[in-house]
Scaffold this motif. Structure first.
Motif, PDB file in Angstrom:
ATOM      1  N   VAL A  98      60.296  32.684 177.693  1.00 47.47           N
ATOM      2  CA  VAL A  98      60.823  33.738 178.563  1.00 47.47           C
ATOM      3  C   VAL A  98      61.595  33.081 179.689  1.00 47.47           C
ATOM      4  O   VAL A  98      61.114  32.133 180.309  1.00 47.47           O
ATOM      5  CB  VAL A  98      59.673  34.578 179.179  1.00 47.47           C
ATOM      6  CG1 VAL A  98      60.228  35.686 180.060  1.00 47.47           C
ATOM      7  CG2 VAL A  98      58.778  35.146 178.111  1.00 47.47           C
ATOM      8  N   TYR A  99      62.783  33.610 179.964  1.00 44.00           N
ATOM      9  CA  TYR A  99      63.587  33.151 181.086  1.00 44.00           C
ATOM     10  C   TYR A  99      63.457  34.209 182.183  1.00 44.00           C
ATOM     11  O   TYR A  99      64.094  35.251 182.123  1.00 44.00           O
ATOM     12  CB  TYR A  99      65.048  32.967 180.678  1.00 44.00           C
ATOM     13  CG  TYR A  99      65.227  32.157 179.405  1.00 44.00           C
ATOM     14  CD1 TYR A  99      64.467  31.024 179.154  1.00 44.00           C
ATOM     15  CD2 TYR A  99      66.153  32.543 178.436  1.00 44.00           C
ATOM     16  CE1 TYR A  99      64.628  30.285 177.986  1.00 44.00           C
ATOM     17  CE2 TYR A  99      66.326  31.813 177.280  1.00 44.00           C
ATOM     18  CZ  TYR A  99      65.556  30.686 177.058  1.00 44.00           C
ATOM     19  OH  TYR A  99      65.709  29.952 175.902  1.00 44.00           O
ATOM     20  N   LEU A 100      62.583  33.934 183.141  1.00 43.72           N
ATOM     21  CA  LEU A 100      62.296  34.856 184.235  1.00 43.72           C
ATOM     22  C   LEU A 100      63.189  34.499 185.411  1.00 43.72           C
ATOM     23  O   LEU A 100      63.186  33.355 185.861  1.00 43.72           O
ATOM     24  CB  LEU A 100      60.820  34.736 184.631  1.00 43.72           C
ATOM     25  CG  LEU A 100      60.354  35.475 185.888  1.00 43.72           C
ATOM     26  CD1 LEU A 100      60.547  36.977 185.753  1.00 43.72           C
ATOM     27  CD2 LEU A 100      58.890  35.130 186.173  1.00 43.72           C
ATOM     28  N   HIS A 126      67.427  32.687 190.121  1.00 45.15           N
ATOM     29  CA  HIS A 126      66.557  31.511 190.173  1.00 45.15           C
ATOM     30  C   HIS A 126      65.661  31.588 188.933  1.00 45.15           C
ATOM     31  O   HIS A 126      64.742  32.408 188.871  1.00 45.15           O
ATOM     32  CB  HIS A 126      65.721  31.481 191.451  1.00 45.15           C
ATOM     33  CG  HIS A 126      64.818  30.301 191.516  1.00 45.15           C
ATOM     34  ND1 HIS A 126      65.274  29.036 191.810  1.00 45.15           N
ATOM     35  CD2 HIS A 126      63.487  30.184 191.300  1.00 45.15           C
ATOM     36  CE1 HIS A 126      64.261  28.193 191.777  1.00 45.15           C
ATOM     37  NE2 HIS A 126      63.170  28.871 191.466  1.00 45.15           N
ATOM     38  N   GLU A 127      65.968  30.767 187.938  1.00 40.68           N
ATOM     39  CA  GLU A 127      65.303  30.878 186.640  1.00 40.68           C
ATOM     40  C   GLU A 127      64.027  30.047 186.562  1.00 40.68           C
ATOM     41  O   GLU A 127      64.003  28.872 186.927  1.00 40.68           O
ATOM     42  CB  GLU A 127      66.260  30.430 185.529  1.00 40.68           C
ATOM     43  CG  GLU A 127      65.687  30.599 184.141  1.00 40.68           C
ATOM     44  CD  GLU A 127      66.683  30.182 183.076  1.00 40.68           C
ATOM     45  OE1 GLU A 127      67.291  31.082 182.470  1.00 40.68           O
ATOM     46  OE2 GLU A 127      66.851  28.966 182.864  1.00 40.68           O
ATOM     47  N   ILE A 128      62.993  30.699 186.057  1.00 44.11           N
ATOM     48  CA  ILE A 128      61.712  30.051 185.766  1.00 44.11           C
ATOM     49  C   ILE A 128      61.498  30.208 184.267  1.00 44.11           C
ATOM     50  O   ILE A 128      61.493  31.334 183.758  1.00 44.11           O
ATOM     51  CB  ILE A 128      60.568  30.725 186.548  1.00 44.11           C
ATOM     52  CG1 ILE A 128      60.811  30.551 188.048  1.00 44.11           C
ATOM     53  CG2 ILE A 128      59.222  30.158 186.146  1.00 44.11           C
ATOM     54  CD1 ILE A 128      60.268  31.657 188.878  1.00 44.11           C
ATOM     55  N   TYR A 136      53.456  33.077 185.654  1.00 36.34           N
ATOM     56  CA  TYR A 136      54.065  33.108 186.978  1.00 36.34           C
ATOM     57  C   TYR A 136      53.696  34.444 187.625  1.00 36.34           C
ATOM     58  O   TYR A 136      53.713  35.481 186.966  1.00 36.34           O
ATOM     59  CB  TYR A 136      55.585  32.978 186.871  1.00 36.34           C
ATOM     60  CG  TYR A 136      56.277  32.840 188.202  1.00 36.34           C
ATOM     61  CD1 TYR A 136      56.392  31.600 188.810  1.00 36.34           C
ATOM     62  CD2 TYR A 136      56.793  33.952 188.856  1.00 36.34           C
ATOM     63  CE1 TYR A 136      57.026  31.466 190.048  1.00 36.34           C
ATOM     64  CE2 TYR A 136      57.430  33.833 190.090  1.00 36.34           C
ATOM     65  CZ  TYR A 136      57.535  32.584 190.673  1.00 36.34           C
ATOM     66  OH  TYR A 136      58.155  32.458 191.895  1.00 36.34           O
ATOM     67  N   THR A 137      53.396  34.408 188.924  1.00 38.51           N
ATOM     68  CA  THR A 137      53.024  35.620 189.654  1.00 38.51           C
ATOM     69  C   THR A 137      54.117  36.009 190.639  1.00 38.51           C
ATOM     70  O   THR A 137      54.612  35.166 191.392  1.00 38.51           O
ATOM     71  CB  THR A 137      51.691  35.416 190.396  1.00 38.51           C
ATOM     72  OG1 THR A 137      50.673  35.103 189.433  1.00 38.51           O
ATOM     73  CG2 THR A 137      51.293  36.664 191.178  1.00 38.51           C
TER      74      THR A 137
END
Length: 181
Positions: A98-100, A126-128, A136-137
Motif C-alpha cells: 500500500v502506498y499511503l 508524503h508517501e509511506i 501506520y497510525t
C-alpha cells in the motif's frame, strides 16, 4: 454503479480476502461494501470493505484495493455537533503493498501515482510504503489517500468510531455512499 459491476468486484474481492487468509462469514460476505465514490471509475478509484464492528468507541474493517486502485484523498475531521474529535485510524497491510500518502514533505520518487485525470484533487504526497505486516497510525483530521501496489492489497483498519458519511474529500464530485442501480 451497475449491479453487474458490484457483483464482479465483490467476487474479485473475495479472492483477495482468501489470498490474505481473511476468513469471512456468509453474513460478512453478503455485507461487502463496494465504494466507487460516485465516480463510476472503480478500476482506478474505489475501495472494497467489510466492517466487523463499529461502536461508539472502536471500529474494525478489512479493506481491499485492486492493483493500482486508489482510495481518494480525504480526512476525518472533528464533528462538533456530535462532540467528536475526528477518527484516529491505524492501517495494517495484510497482503500486497500500500502506498499511503499523508501530509508532510513530498516524496521525491513515489511508488504510487495520482490517478490520471484526478491529479488536481490530490494535495498531499508524503508517501509511506506499507508491506504485509507493516502498519501506520493517522491522527484525526490528517489528509490522506492510499493506493495498492501492482499485486493489489488487503488492509486492516482499526480506528475510533467510523462516521464515513462525514468524511471530507478533496474532490467535490465524490459521493461516499454507494448507489447500486
Amino acid at each position: 454503479m451497475r449491479k453487474e459491476c458490484y457483483e464482479e468486484a465483490r467476487k474479485k474481492a473475495l479472492e483477495f480476502y482468501e489470498k490474505a487468509a481473511i476468513v469471512l462469514t456468509e453474513e460478512e460476505k453478503a455485507a461487502i461494501e463496494i465504494a466507487d465514490f460516485g465516480l463510476e471509475d472503480l478500476e482506478h478509484i474505489g475501495l472494497i470493505l467489510v466492517t466487523f464492528v463499529n461502536t461508539d468507541r472502536c471500529c474494525a474493517k478489512e479493506m481491499v484495493l485492486f492493483p493500482g486502485q486508489t482510495c481518494p484523498e480525504h480526512c476525518h475531521g472533528p464533528i462538533p455537533e456530535l462532540h467528536y474529535e475526528g477518527k484516529e485510524e491505524t492501517f495494517r497491510c495484510r497482503y500486497g503493498s500500500v502506498y499511503l500518502n499523508v501530509e508532510g514533505e513530498e516524496t521525491a520518487n513515489p511508488l504510487g501515482k495520482k490517478p490520471e485525470g484526478y491529479e488536481d484533487t490530490y494535495t498531499v504526497g508524503h508517501e509511506i510504503v506499507l508491506r504485509a505486516g507493516e502498519q501506520y497510525t493517522l491522527v484525526p483530521n490528517t489528509k490522506h489517500w492510499f493506493q495498492a501496489g501492482p499485486e493489489g492489497a488487503v488492509i486492516s483498519e482499526f480506528s475510533t468510531k467510523s462516521l464515513d458519511e462525514y468524511d471530507v474529500f478533496t474532490d467535490p464530485k465524490i459521493n461516499r455512499t454507494p448507489v447500486i442501480e
